[in-house]
Design an enzyme around this catalytic site. Sequence first.
Site, PDB file in Angstrom:
ATOM      1  N   TYR A   1     -28.108 -37.367   4.985  1.00  0.00           N
ATOM      2  CA  TYR A   1     -28.123 -38.642   5.773  1.00  0.00           C
ATOM      3  C   TYR A   1     -29.705 -38.324   6.430  1.00  0.00           C
ATOM      4  O   TYR A   1     -30.237 -39.617   6.907  1.00  0.00           O
ATOM      5  CB  TYR A   1     -27.138 -39.333   6.629  1.00  0.00           C
ATOM      6  CG  TYR A   1     -25.034 -38.748   6.300  1.00  0.00           C
ATOM      7  CD1 TYR A   1     -25.298 -38.840   4.806  1.00  0.00           C
ATOM      8  CD2 TYR A   1     -24.560 -38.793   7.091  1.00  0.00           C
ATOM      9  CE1 TYR A   1     -24.118 -39.102   4.335  1.00  0.00           C
ATOM     10  CE2 TYR A   1     -23.159 -38.869   6.897  1.00  0.00           C
ATOM     11  CZ  TYR A   1     -23.349 -39.008   5.225  1.00  0.00           C
ATOM     12  OH  TYR A   1     -21.493 -39.260   4.392  1.00  0.00           O
TER      13      TYR A   1
ATOM     14  N   HIS B   1     -20.331 -31.086   1.020  1.00  0.00           N
ATOM     15  CA  HIS B   1     -20.150 -32.529   1.017  1.00  0.00           C
ATOM     16  C   HIS B   1     -20.025 -32.543  -0.051  1.00  0.00           C
ATOM     17  O   HIS B   1     -19.208 -33.661  -0.544  1.00  0.00           O
ATOM     18  CB  HIS B   1     -21.686 -33.016   1.259  1.00  0.00           C
ATOM     19  CG  HIS B   1     -22.096 -33.750   1.808  1.00  0.00           C
ATOM     20  ND1 HIS B   1     -22.496 -34.043   1.935  1.00  0.00           N
ATOM     21  CD2 HIS B   1     -21.106 -34.885   1.065  1.00  0.00           C
ATOM     22  CE1 HIS B   1     -21.969 -36.254   2.155  1.00  0.00           C
ATOM     23  NE2 HIS B   1     -21.608 -36.279   2.123  1.00  0.00           N
TER      24      HIS B   1
END
Length: 267
Positions: A40, A98
């Site tokens: 991110y 992730h």
Amino acid sequence: MQQIPAIGLGTFRLKGQAVIDSVRTGLELGYRHIDTAQIYGNEAEVGQAIAASGVARDELFVTTKIWTENLGAGRVIASLQESLQRLGLEQVDLCLIHWPSPNDAIPVAQYLGELLEARRQGLTAAIGVSNFTIAHLREAIAAVGREAIATNQVEIHPLLQNRKLVAFAREQGLHVTAYMPLAYGKVLAEPVIQRIAANHGASPAQVALAWSLQQGYAVIPSSTKRENLAANLAAAELRLSEQDMAAIAALERGERVANPDFAPAWD
């Protein structure tokens, strides 16, 4: 490990001042679960907002995620240490893989084994996975044991209910976290959701979140608007009837939002 708070604040796609403001406002409103990730590019800003909030560390539940490029030998732990440095924390509450390694180039057992070692070293209180299919979950359970896996964070909303995966998780006693619980606003335009919202004097977003919460999922919606952040948090108070739940269940149409080219073969 402390329990994963049912409602968290997602920070995907929020950068710079936008993420600082969102996290700061969220913490003011009472959010105590903050979800970020290496990819991110906002861990430092999330950490800044947490530090400035004055909220005691032991009241917070902070999640980050190891990116695919960091799944190679030695990189899981090293990259988590870098994440902690950016976040300004000694430990995260939860660290997830992730995505499974693209094309399974690196075995699940290898990178989950390293993540388990990171937990042993105290870098994270709990470990888990994200975007894992049933096949990947089987490998994960074989590698580290079911008890070690705190959650599987996957895309779930009324338009993509991921029923096979959820059924497997339930069989195994695995917790599920629903990301993109509003499908980037697509869910809010559904007439069925709007009708149920009107009947309850609630917002469409609250209905979609309540639908997930009533199934036992944790949810991590994101917003930059104070009123939406507050309303999302209040979704925990909304109780949907069996008829409401059934009407929403009928909206399933396999509409997946997060489907990058390196995604696994979905169930």
